[in-house]
Design a protein around this motif. Structure first.
Motif: not given
Ligand code: SF4
Ligand code: SF4
Length: 483
Positions: A226-239
């Motif tokens: 469900w979350m997919r790219e939302q994890m990369c955009l909003h949760c991952c600090p590395y991004a």
């Protein structure tokens, strides 16, 4: 013939969008991305970079599931045993007090990641990150059940029917099965793997093991399904902070705007410089680069923090370039300097050197820590009841408790020695046998001649040595007399 140098396009709009970001050398979001506004249905893409990504992801997923099944000397080779507070890594056992080494490993890994990022941008995200690997597995399952991108979009819009319900149920069932296996795969690093799988699938696992497996299963289902790219955009600090590692030599997925604009559709083999539709760049505006993007961005808008450097748009665009007979790499892994024809050697980049040196220092620290690590732990605790005792034959006795831990995975034989500025003599048995991982609380008594003791408090050193030279440990304490 198509050409790659189209100098007569109007690039004012492009200038205002891309050049400030390039000049500041930071990736930025220039336009609201599709990912933030609607569900992304990724078009599956084949190509060189997708082959590399799929191979690496497959290898990592296989290792993730298989590593807990490797045995070493009759035991699971990699196991964080929380009950015994030990981390088994093949022949090595780490105890809580050894966990500084894990901290060094994480710090070294972070610097290595930064080092690679300076050179290759977010290659980690695109090729090695578990979030990407599991998302692509889930997308693959979705494609097998619901069909290609167009069919999935149509199914989304279609009213509920028995066919749609069947496909959705099947998809979520398959996603759930993968999620449950992933939960087991993760917990298998903390609980013996073979028992875990048997117990989980026969409903015999303990409450806490079951809870943790389901917790990670639900996280996997939500993240990859469900979350997919939302994890990369909003949760991952590395991004968020990777932009500070970029410089003008960082190779990242980039659209060659000077070559691609003005974009526009045309017939195959049409010379883009023909007057038919005005001078065109090499971008045929097929939109494939957007449709294959797992984060739903349009790389033609310039560098964006959402880009995970997966290379899907590179493969898609190369496929289009091949069809139109144009030169490949309109979108490619390239650097700002390469694109503008400047050469700046990497060794002149202070970030490249800095992260490289930091990673080397941390790797050295790890090597030294491992080399100096002892397989025996010794703590000497003085008897708190009395400082000393006088014996019938006028000697002085002090008592201690030696806390000795055998940190290896084998039974070991040890011998205790005492030394100091006096002729100390150990009254207790000096030879010991300690089981793997056992901590022995061993009371000992030491006797000394009072006339040979110079002070009321004297130094004494206890040494415990493995009898076959598997290491030794020493600790100093005090020997008290009535003087
Ligand atoms: S822009 Fe290209 S490289 Fe970046 S995430 Fe999208 S498809 Fe992957
Ligand atoms: S895939 Fe290439 S040609 Fe097609 S729209 Fe993207 S940049 Fe243009």
């Amino acid at each position: 013939m198509p050409t790659n140098n189209h100098n007569n396009f109007d690039n004012n709009a492009l200038d205002s969008a891309i050049r400030p970001a390039r000049e500041q050398r930071i990736p930025v979001t220039l336009v609201p991305s599709r990912a933030q506004s609607s569900k992304i249905h990724i078009r599956q893409q084949k190509g060189d970079f997708q082959k590399i990504r799929t191979s690496m992801n497959s290898l990592l997923v296989a290792l993730f599931f298989l590593l807990p099944f490797i045995s070493y000397e009759g035991r699971q080779a990699i196991l964080f045993d929380l009950n015994q507070q030990q981390f088994f890594f093949f022949g090595t056992t780490l105890w809580p007090q050894d966990f500084t080494i894990l901290a060094w490993v994480f710090i070294a890994a972070a610097f290595l990641l930064f080092f690679v990022t300076v050179f290759w941008g977010r290659i980690w995200c695109g090729y090695l990150c578990p979030q990407t690997a599991w998302t692509f597995i889930y997308v693959w399952i979705e494609t097998q059940i619901e069909g290609n991108r167009n069919k999935r979009v149509a199914l989304d819009k279609a009213p509920w029917s028995s066919d749609k319900l069947k496909k959705r149920l099947l998809k979520h069932y398959a996603w759930g099965a993968i999620a449950l296996l992933t939960g087991c795969g993760f917990i298998a690093y903390f609980v013996p793997a073979r028992e875990l799988y048997l117990n989980i699938f026969s409903f015999n696992a303990s409450f806490w093991v079951t809870t943790w497996v389901w917790f990670f299963a639900i996280c996997t289902y939500l993240n990859a399904g469900w979350m997919r790219e939302q994890m990369c955009l909003h949760c991952c600090p590395y991004a968020r902070f990777q932009s500070v590692m970029f410089d003008a030599n960082t190779k990242t997925v980039t659209y060659n705007a000077a070559r691609g604009e003005n974009r526009g559709p045309r017939k195959r083999q049409q010379n883009p410089l023909s007057a038919e539709k005005g001078a065109l760049g090499d971008c045929v505006d097929c939109n494939l680069c957007v449709e294959v993007c797992p984060t739903g961005i349009d790389i033609r808008n310039g560098l964006q923090y959402e880009c995970i450097d997966c290379g899907a748009c590179v493969d898609a665009c190369n496929q289009t370039m091949d069809k139109f007979g144009y030169q490949r790499n309109l979108i490619s892994y390239t650097s700002e300097n390469a694109l503008s024809g400047k050469a700046e050697p990497f060794y002149e980049s202070y970030k490249f050197i800095g992260y490289g040196v930091a990673a080397l220092i941390m790797l050295t620290v790890i090597a030294v820590d491992i080399y100096s690590r002892s397989n025996i732990e010794l703590n000497v605790i003085r008897d708190r009841q009395s400082l000393y005792r006088e014996t019938n034959d006028n000697k002085i006795e002090n008592s201690y408790t030696l806390k000795i831990r055998n940190k290896t995975q084998q039974t070991r034989l040890y011998r205790i020695y005492v030394s100091g500025n006096n002729s100390y003599r150990l009254v207790s048995e000096a030879n010991l046998k300690i089981l793997p991982g056992e901590q022995l609380d061993y009371p000992v008594t030491v006797v000394a001649e009072p006339e040979l003791l110079a002070d009321s408090r004297n130094e004494i050193t206890f040494t415990i040595a493995e009898q076959h030279n598997y290491g030794q440990a020493s600790q100093q304490s005090s020997f008290f007399t009535p003087i």
